[in-house]
Design a protein around this motif. Structure first.
Motif, PDB file in Angstrom:
ATOM      1  N   CYS A 116       0.836  -1.213   0.000  1.00  0.00           N
ATOM      2  CA  CYS A 116       0.000   0.000   0.000  1.00  0.00           C
ATOM      3  C   CYS A 116       0.861   1.250   0.000  1.00  0.00           C
ATOM      4  O   CYS A 116       0.605   2.191  -0.757  1.00  0.00           O
ATOM      5  N   THR A 159       0.706   3.653  -3.278  1.00  0.00           N
ATOM      6  CA  THR A 159       0.023   4.935  -3.080  1.00  0.00           C
ATOM      7  C   THR A 159       0.946   6.114  -3.359  1.00  0.00           C
ATOM      8  O   THR A 159       0.507   7.250  -3.321  1.00  0.00           O
ATOM      9  N   VAL A 169      -2.713   5.514  -6.984  1.00  0.00           N
ATOM     10  CA  VAL A 169      -3.657   4.695  -6.236  1.00  0.00           C
ATOM     11  C   VAL A 169      -3.818   5.275  -4.835  1.00  0.00           C
ATOM     12  O   VAL A 169      -2.850   5.685  -4.215  1.00  0.00           O
ATOM     13  N   GLN A 214      -8.580   2.752  -2.285  1.00  0.00           N
ATOM     14  CA  GLN A 214      -8.671   1.841  -3.423  1.00  0.00           C
ATOM     15  C   GLN A 214      -7.955   0.525  -3.113  1.00  0.00           C
ATOM     16  O   GLN A 214      -8.450  -0.547  -3.458  1.00  0.00           O
ATOM     17  N   MET A 215      -6.803   0.611  -2.458  1.00  0.00           N
ATOM     18  CA  MET A 215      -6.067  -0.603  -2.098  1.00  0.00           C
ATOM     19  C   MET A 215      -6.877  -1.455  -1.122  1.00  0.00           C
ATOM     20  O   MET A 215      -6.939  -2.669  -1.253  1.00  0.00           O
ATOM     21  N   ARG A 260      -9.610  -3.220  -3.066  1.00  0.00           N
ATOM     22  CA  ARG A 260      -9.078  -4.291  -3.904  1.00  0.00           C
ATOM     23  C   ARG A 260      -8.901  -5.572  -3.093  1.00  0.00           C
ATOM     24  O   ARG A 260      -9.216  -6.655  -3.556  1.00  0.00           O
ATOM     25  N   HIS A 271      -1.442  -4.614  -9.907  1.00  0.00           N
ATOM     26  CA  HIS A 271      -2.031  -3.282 -10.106  1.00  0.00           C
ATOM     27  C   HIS A 271      -2.377  -3.063 -11.575  1.00  0.00           C
ATOM     28  O   HIS A 271      -3.488  -2.649 -11.905  1.00  0.00           O
ATOM     29  N   VAL A 325      -6.116  -2.507 -13.337  1.00  0.00           N
ATOM     30  CA  VAL A 325      -6.410  -1.323 -14.159  1.00  0.00           C
ATOM     31  C   VAL A 325      -6.901  -1.757 -15.533  1.00  0.00           C
ATOM     32  O   VAL A 325      -7.896  -1.244 -16.043  1.00  0.00           O
TER      33      VAL A 325
END
Length: 115
Positions: free
Chosen positions: A57, A61, A65, A69-70, A73, A100, A104
């Motif tokens: 994370c 980030t 991101v 959002q993490m 997920r 990731h 996307v």
């Protein structure tokens, strides 16, 4: 894909030359451009570095991101399971980036017209 979409992005490098009808690019410039296009942070450390969930994370980030959002997920199950090392789930930096990018792309690049 390069000609139709990515080459129109502001981060895409200028061609280094041409071979026949194909443009030639420097690979390090293309790597940097794709990191920008996919919202990945600048490379740091080795691709084989093992990261905990908090490390993943913190690393991702730094790009585009968000921590929220993490969290979603992982909560929704779209983030792949890592390997357990010393009782803690971990991912290599390379696996985190690949996951990731796959997420996307699977969403059709929603929010990113280049995907």
């Amino acid at each position: 894909m390069v000609r139709r979409k990515w080459s129109h992005h502001a981060a895409w490098p200028r061609p280094a030359g041409k071979e026949g009808q194909a443009f030639i690019y420097y690979s390090d410039e293309v790597d940097e451009a794709t990191r920008v296009i996919f919202g990945l942070p600048p490379e740091e450390g080795s691709p084989d570095d093992l990261l905990t969930w908090e490390g993943v994370c913190a690393y991702l980030t730094k790009g585009t991101v968000t921590a929220e959002q993490m969290y979603h997920r992982r909560w929704k199950g779209t983030w792949p399971r890592g390997r357990v090392v010393d009782g803690v789930e971990r991912w290599t930096r390379e696996e985190a980036e690949a996951a990731h990018v796959a997420i996307v792309r699977s969403r059709g690049g929603r929010g990113n017209p280049l995907l």
